[in-house]
Design an enzyme around this catalytic site. Structure first.
Site, PDB file in Angstrom:
ATOM      1  CG  HIS A   1      -2.259   0.565   1.056  1.00 53.34           C
ATOM      2  ND1 HIS A   1      -3.649   0.761   1.539  1.00 53.34           N
ATOM      3  CD2 HIS A   1      -2.608   1.038   0.045  1.00 53.34           C
ATOM      4  CE1 HIS A   1      -4.202   0.762   1.119  1.00 53.34           C
ATOM      5  NE2 HIS A   1      -3.880   1.953   0.256  1.00 53.34           N
TER       6      HIS A   1
ATOM      7  CG  ASP B   1      -6.201  -0.021   4.321  1.00 52.22           C
ATOM      8  OD1 ASP B   1      -5.679  -0.901   5.662  1.00 52.22           O
ATOM      9  OD2 ASP B   1      -4.996  -0.046   3.878  1.00 52.22           O
TER      10      ASP B   1
ATOM     11  CG  HIS C   1      -4.067  -1.605   9.340  1.00 47.35           C
ATOM     12  ND1 HIS C   1      -3.948  -2.941   8.130  1.00 47.35           N
ATOM     13  CD2 HIS C   1      -3.191  -2.584  10.241  1.00 47.35           C
ATOM     14  CE1 HIS C   1      -3.715  -4.188   8.571  1.00 47.35           C
ATOM     15  NE2 HIS C   1      -3.091  -3.684   9.897  1.00 47.35           N
TER      16      HIS C   1
ATOM     17  CG  ASP D   1      -2.566   2.304   6.130  1.00 44.10           C
ATOM     18  OD1 ASP D   1      -2.281   1.352   6.721  1.00 44.10           O
ATOM     19  OD2 ASP D   1      -2.179   2.154   4.641  1.00 44.10           O
TER      20      ASP D   1
ATOM     21  CG  HIS E   1       2.578  -1.457   4.528  1.00 43.99           C
ATOM     22  ND1 HIS E   1       2.450  -2.994   4.549  1.00 43.99           N
ATOM     23  CD2 HIS E   1       3.260  -1.334   5.898  1.00 43.99           C
ATOM     24  CE1 HIS E   1       2.256  -4.038   5.617  1.00 43.99           C
ATOM     25  NE2 HIS E   1       3.011  -2.504   5.998  1.00 43.99           N
TER      26      HIS E   1
ATOM     27  CG  ASP F   1      -4.724  -2.821   2.473  1.00 39.64           C
ATOM     28  OD1 ASP F   1      -4.759  -4.002   2.350  1.00 39.64           O
ATOM     29  OD2 ASP F   1      -3.702  -2.682   2.522  1.00 39.64           O
TER      30      ASP F   1
ATOM     31  CG  ASP G   1      -5.086  -5.248   5.405  1.00 40.58           C
ATOM     32  OD1 ASP G   1      -6.147  -4.117   5.259  1.00 40.58           O
ATOM     33  OD2 ASP G   1      -4.095  -4.929   6.279  1.00 40.58           O
TER      34      ASP G   1
ATOM     35  CD  GLU H   1      -0.312  -4.537   2.707  1.00 39.59           C
ATOM     36  OE1 GLU H   1       0.724  -5.643   2.443  1.00 39.59           O
ATOM     37  OE2 GLU H   1       1.555  -3.131   2.175  1.00 39.59           O
TER      38      GLU H   1
END
Length: 306
Positions: free
Chosen positions: A100, A127, A129, A131, A144, A230, A232, A275
């Protein structure tokens, strides 16, 4: 403006910003899962531009809070150039990552394009996260975990000014969806920046429909809609092929609704898919789920009622 009918697939096979090796195989896994065929099935013209070339992953420890900073700069510079070329060709750039950190180059190009065209920008950051780490608070140095912070001007100048004077993004143009893993200091920075976050607690309480209604509010025909997806973002039960799994993400149906509501706007103009890590996957299952969801982003719908 209508969304472009021409899609440029841009492979960026690197795991330079990640904490695990393997995301470099993501672009080919997406091709094996039929991304080209799926997009053509939605009536799109697809041009696979192949893979960008950049430095190998030296797998070194962080220096001054950043791992592999020279290599990250090189890869993001290549991504920025390729995404800019696609936008100049009136194509929709679809970045196949890679990790990412590549969104720094992608979104810098998109933001620069929007400024040149005097268009509004809305970014949906799907996402697990936020980030939003920086070199001073990151527990790992993995870049990332820093792309949103860099796009907001908090990072090395070679990244923050990639698309022109920093910052590339303003707080009112991004909506984060599905967030459920944020470091303590990172959370403080997110709150200070005023990011609008629809975390999994919000989705649990109000549902994906309400989250997306709010995230998409205010769009109009002059809005460039960018999705940074992303993998995830998804619950690992349906998408195990990522290096940073976090339990409790959106289900398949919630993710489908998210994608279909984005498609309903007709405004999608650029996309990152990042990712995906085949080293952690099971028989390319995660890539197949990702391609299925991307089909929905481009118009495949489960809607039967008139």
């Amino acid at each position: 403006m209508n969304a472009p009918n021409l899609v440029h697939l841009i492979g960026a096979p690197t795991d330079i910003g990640a904490g695990d090796r393997g995301a470099s195989m993501g672009p080919e896994a997406m091709r094996v899962a039929g991304i080209d065929r799926a997009l053509r099935g939605q009536g799109l013209t697809v041009h696979d531009t192949g893979n960008l070339v950049g430095p190998h992953n030296p797998w070194q420890p962080p220096v001054a809070g950043y791992r592999h900073l020279p290599e990250v700069i090189a890869w993001n510079t290549a991504v920025h150039r390729a995404v800019s070329e696609a936008l100049r060709a009136d194509a929709l750039p679809l970045l196949l990552g890679g990790d990412h950190c590549l969104a720094i180059g992608s979104l810098s190009a998109v933001a620069q394009h929007c400024r040149a065209k005097s268009r509004k920008l809305r970014v949906l950051w799907l996402d697990a996260h936020a980030d939003f780490n920086t070199h001073t608070v990151t527990p790992t140095g993995n870049i990332h975990g820093m792309p949103v912070a860099c796009l907001y001007g908090n990072g090395p100048q070679a990244l923050t000014a990639l698309g022109g004077p920093a910052p590339q993004l303003q707080a009112d143009c991004i909506r984060q969806i599905g967030i459920r893993s944020v470091d303590a200091e990172e959370k403080r920075l997110v709150h200070a920046a005023g990011l609008e976050v629809f975390d999994m607690r919000f989705i649990d309480e109000y549902g994906m429909r309400e989250a997306m209604n709010q995230a998409l509010a205010g769009l109009d025909a002059d809005t460039h809609l960018h999705v940074s997806f992303d993998v995830d973002f998804l619950d690992p039960d349906i998408a195990p092929g990522v290096g940073t799994t976090v339990r409790g993400g959106p289900t398949y149906r919630e993710a489908q609704l998210c994608m279909e509501m984005i498609a309903d706007t007709g405004l999608l103009a650029s996309l990152d898919v990042v990712e995906l890590n085949p080293a952690f996957d099971v028989r390319n299952r995660t890539a197949e789920v990702a391609v299925d969801l991307i089909e929905s982003l481009f118009g495949k719908s489960t809607l039967m009622r008139r």
